[in-house]
Design a protein around this motif. Structure first.
Motif, mmCIF file in Angstrom:
data_model
loop_
_atom_site.group_PDB
_atom_site.id
_atom_site.type_symbol
_atom_site.label_atom_id
_atom_site.label_comp_id
_atom_site.label_asym_id
_atom_site.label_seq_id
_atom_site.Cartn_x
_atom_site.Cartn_y
_atom_site.Cartn_z
ATOM 1 N N ASP A 395 48.547 44.339 -32.703
ATOM 2 C CA ASP A 395 47.985 45.169 -33.772
ATOM 3 C C ASP A 395 49.069 45.791 -34.658
ATOM 4 N N SER A 396 50.265 45.962 -34.101
ATOM 5 C CA SER A 396 51.337 46.596 -34.886
ATOM 6 C C SER A 396 51.849 45.665 -35.971
ATOM 7 N N GLY A 397 51.596 44.353 -35.836
ATOM 8 C CA GLY A 397 52.086 43.387 -36.821
ATOM 9 C C GLY A 397 53.561 43.057 -36.635
ATOM 10 N N LEU A 398 54.211 43.637 -35.624
ATOM 11 C CA LEU A 398 55.631 43.378 -35.392
ATOM 12 C C LEU A 398 55.801 42.137 -34.511
ATOM 13 N N THR A 399 57.000 41.573 -34.507
ATOM 14 C CA THR A 399 57.271 40.462 -33.595
ATOM 15 C C THR A 399 58.365 40.886 -32.617
ATOM 16 N N ASP A 400 58.543 40.106 -31.566
ATOM 17 C CA ASP A 400 59.611 40.362 -30.601
ATOM 18 C C ASP A 400 59.563 41.747 -29.973
ATOM 19 N N VAL A 401 58.344 42.218 -29.739
ATOM 20 C CA VAL A 401 58.160 43.500 -29.056
ATOM 21 C C VAL A 401 58.293 43.265 -27.542
ATOM 22 N N ILE A 402 58.947 44.183 -26.850
ATOM 23 C CA ILE A 402 58.958 44.111 -25.375
ATOM 24 C C ILE A 402 57.711 44.835 -24.854
ATOM 25 N N CYS A 403 56.810 44.057 -24.230
ATOM 26 C CA CYS A 403 55.581 44.635 -23.691
ATOM 27 C C CYS A 403 55.787 44.901 -22.196
ATOM 28 N N LEU A 404 55.525 46.125 -21.784
ATOM 29 C CA LEU A 404 55.709 46.439 -20.371
ATOM 30 C C LEU A 404 54.530 45.891 -19.573
ATOM 31 N N SER A 405 54.845 45.051 -18.588
ATOM 32 C CA SER A 405 53.818 44.471 -17.725
ATOM 33 C C SER A 405 53.773 45.303 -16.460
ATOM 34 N N THR A 406 52.655 46.043 -16.288
ATOM 35 C CA THR A 406 52.650 47.107 -15.284
ATOM 36 C C THR A 406 51.996 46.721 -13.960
ATOM 37 N N ALA A 407 51.283 45.607 -13.906
ATOM 38 C CA ALA A 407 50.676 45.210 -12.625
ATOM 39 C C ALA A 407 50.510 43.701 -12.540
ATOM 40 N N HIS A 408 50.423 43.223 -11.313
ATOM 41 C CA HIS A 408 50.142 41.805 -11.054
ATOM 42 C C HIS A 408 48.640 41.575 -11.268
ATOM 43 N N PRO A 409 48.257 40.477 -11.901
ATOM 44 C CA PRO A 409 46.834 40.244 -12.170
ATOM 45 C C PRO A 409 45.967 40.159 -10.915
ATOM 46 N N ALA A 410 46.560 39.800 -9.774
ATOM 47 C CA ALA A 410 45.756 39.683 -8.550
ATOM 48 C C ALA A 410 45.166 41.020 -8.117
ATOM 49 N N LYS A 411 45.705 42.126 -8.629
ATOM 50 C CA LYS A 411 45.123 43.433 -8.295
ATOM 51 C C LYS A 411 43.771 43.612 -8.976
ATOM 52 N N PHE A 412 43.526 42.803 -10.000
ATOM 53 C CA PHE A 412 42.294 42.959 -10.787
ATOM 54 C C PHE A 412 41.622 41.600 -10.955
ATOM 55 N N GLU A 413 41.365 40.987 -9.801
ATOM 56 C CA GLU A 413 40.926 39.605 -9.750
ATOM 57 C C GLU A 413 39.626 39.369 -10.532
ATOM 58 N N ASP A 414 38.628 40.250 -10.344
ATOM 59 C CA ASP A 414 37.330 40.036 -10.998
ATOM 60 C C ASP A 414 37.456 40.094 -12.515
ATOM 61 N N THR A 415 38.219 41.070 -12.993
ATOM 62 C CA THR A 415 38.422 41.201 -14.437
ATOM 63 C C THR A 415 39.143 39.977 -14.991
ATOM 64 N N PHE A 416 40.138 39.521 -14.244
ATOM 65 C CA PHE A 416 40.898 38.343 -14.673
ATOM 66 C C PHE A 416 39.990 37.127 -14.767
ATOM 67 N N LYS A 417 39.145 36.963 -13.743
ATOM 68 C CA LYS A 417 38.212 35.833 -13.731
ATOM 69 C C LYS A 417 37.248 35.903 -14.895
ATOM 70 N N ALA A 418 36.711 37.097 -15.139
ATOM 71 C CA ALA A 418 35.739 37.255 -16.229
ATOM 72 C C ALA A 418 36.383 36.921 -17.575
ATOM 73 N N ALA A 419 37.658 37.277 -17.735
ATOM 74 C CA ALA A 419 38.321 37.059 -19.029
ATOM 75 C C ALA A 419 38.754 35.610 -19.211
ATOM 76 N N THR A 420 39.199 34.964 -18.124
ATOM 77 C CA THR A 420 39.827 33.644 -18.290
ATOM 78 C C THR A 420 39.013 32.503 -17.694
ATOM 79 N N GLY A 421 38.024 32.825 -16.856
ATOM 80 C CA GLY A 421 37.274 31.785 -16.173
ATOM 81 C C GLY A 421 38.031 31.169 -15.004
ATOM 82 N N ASP A 422 39.167 31.752 -14.680
ATOM 83 C CA ASP A 422 40.033 31.184 -13.646
ATOM 84 C C ASP A 422 40.450 32.294 -12.679
ATOM 85 N N SER A 423 40.911 31.896 -11.488
ATOM 86 C CA SER A 423 41.412 32.898 -10.538
ATOM 87 C C SER A 423 42.907 33.077 -10.731
#
Ligand SMILES: *Cc1c(COP(=O)(O)O)cnc(C)c1O
Length: 461
Positions: A395-423
């Protein structure tokens, strides 16, 4: 280094004292009186491995209570539990950079600070021969990281309050499956803000705090913020090696304002940060504050990024102190307004001053899910909190931003599945939680109820 309270009515303390004190006795938060300046040493620091960089950054904050050799020892012990050689590795996928902060034992960025804090508590108690009763509130990740930081440690008992039914199943099991005698999990009726309010009220009851030697693991504890400064430097150096650019932008998925506040401090310490992008979910009090100056509390709503389902951000008080030009009277007035009216309105001057450093973005569930889906197609699995950071960067329109990745997706398995269709890929330690024996207690969120339960458990021990 001396530490002062944001509300100006508590004694100056040393590093060790601040770590054990948690919340200041005037209700404020402790901060270092001055910040070290690393701007002339960036070249030299850029070549260091994570642990050696941490040693350099911590030394001025921990002196004179800790020697360089003692800090080095603490740092080595704390990061030995991480499963990646770089501790916080970074990769570029799509337009932006993803800085993975979740390679510790509980798969969230909270481990970076809480593995260290657990060892620090242990050292401090060895020195004094005292005991510590930790009381903390969690929206999901702090609790498990804190428990894994102190389980089995002598002289420490830990009580963690989590909002019943409002943390993810993996988060809950990571806490309740730890069966060590010194660990107590309490599921409270209510949301995270209720849990945090209760914990703060216990710390504000000074007689109770002293009698039971209460310790804090929430980011009111200065050591947590300090430990998080390191990965801003480390991430910046990796980014600079790859891009050759000088000024960087970080995007930070935000709840209690502890993570992004560490980034703000890194900038004050001389790291060339052009801007910090603050991403919230639908609990958008902070993105509103940085968009329009409107810091007004609404009810907490449950979202797909539960670790950010927070309204009153503890650490925002530290930022308000900086924004006021280190004016404790102004902070006391603002905090009183928040308490009585549930709102503070920043003046246009203060807002534009704040926006020099931080810009706010609200990333809702649909947008975060779309980010997860697109990154999955690019071959990178993101959790819903990291997706908020990426959404804010886009949304900022900037490039090369460092995005902090704060958790492993396996902690939120159901949400991940709903968003991607995959485990998502499930790490062995998370798979092992299935069928693990668990233990927890339940309570209403009132201060009286928690106090009574706590006293009963402490006197049993
Ligand atoms: C705690 C947490 C956040 C928010 O960090 P704050 O320091 O509270 O702003 C974001 N993502 C995850 C996964 C978390 O556990």
């Amino acid at each position: 280094m001396k530490y002062i309270s944001t509300r100006g009515k508590s004694p100056e303390l040393s590093f060790s004292e601040v770590v054990l004190e948690g919340l200041a006795r005037d209700g404020g938060l402790y901060l270092p009186e001055t910040l070290p300046d690393f701007s002339n040493r960036l070249g030299e620091l850029s070549a260091l491995r994570y642990q050696d960089l941490a040693l350099e950054i911590f030394t001025p904050f921990m002196a004179p209570d800790f020697s360089v050799a003692e800090i080095a020892q603490l740092v080595e012990r704390s990061y030995a539990s991480f499963d990646h050689r770089s501790i916080t590795p970074m990769k570029k996928v799509g337009e932006h950079w993803i800085l993975e902060l979740w390679h510790g034992p509980t798969f969230a960025f909270k481990d970076v600070a809480l593995q260290f804090l657990g060892n620090l508590f242990e050292d401090l108690l060895k020195r004094s021969g005292n005991q510590l009763n930790i009381i903390g509130a969690t929206s999901g990740d702090t609790g498990s990281a804190a428990i894994h930081g102190v389980k089995g440690k002598k002289g420490i008992k830990i009580f963690i309050l989590h909002p019943k039914g409002k943390v993810s199943p993996v988060q809950e099991k990571q806490m309740t499956s730890v069966l060590d005698d010194n660990v107590v999990n309490i599921a409270i009726e209510g949301n995270f803000d209720d849990a945090q309010d209760t914990v703060k009220a216990l710390f504000n009851d000074l007689e109770f705090k002293d009698q039971y030697q209460l310790g804090a693991v929430n980011s009111i504890n200065w050591a947590r913020v300090m430990a998080q400064i390191v990965y801003y430097f480390y991430g910046y150096f990796r980014w600079q090696e790859k891009t050759g650019e000088r000024e960087v932008v970080f995007s930070v998925p935000t709840g209690n304002f502890g993570d992004i506040y560490a980034g703000y401090l890194a900038k004050q310490m001389g790291l060339p940060i052009k801007k910090l992008l603050l991403g919230t979910n639908e609990n958008d009090i902070l993105s509103r504050a940085f968009q329009s100056g409107d810091y007004s509390v609404s009810p907490v709503v449950p979202t797909i990024s539960p670790s950010m389902d927070i309204q009153l951000a503890s650490n925002f008080e530290r930022y308000l102190f900086n924004l006021s030009g280190q004016n404790p009277e102004q902070v006391r007035q603002w905090m009183e307004e928040i308490k009585t009216k549930g709102a503070v309105q920043l003046s246009p001057e203060l807002l534009s001053q704040a926006n020099e450093e931080i810009q706010g973005f609200r990333v809702d569930a649909a947008q975060a899910s779309d980010v997860m889906r697109r990154y999955h197609a690019l071959g990178l699995e993101l959790d819903p909190h990291t997706a908020v950071a990426v959404g804010a960067a886009e949304d900022s329109g900037l490039t090369d931003v460092i995005c902090l990745s704060t958790a492993h997706p396996a902690k939120f398995e159901d949400t991940f599945k709903a968003a991607t269709g995959d485990s998502p890929k499930i790490p062995q330690a998370i798979a092992d939680l299935d069928g693990a024996e668990t233990r927890h207690m339940e309570s209403e969120a009132s201060v009286e109820a928690i106090k009574a339960l706590f006293i009963k458990l402490v006197s049993q021990a």
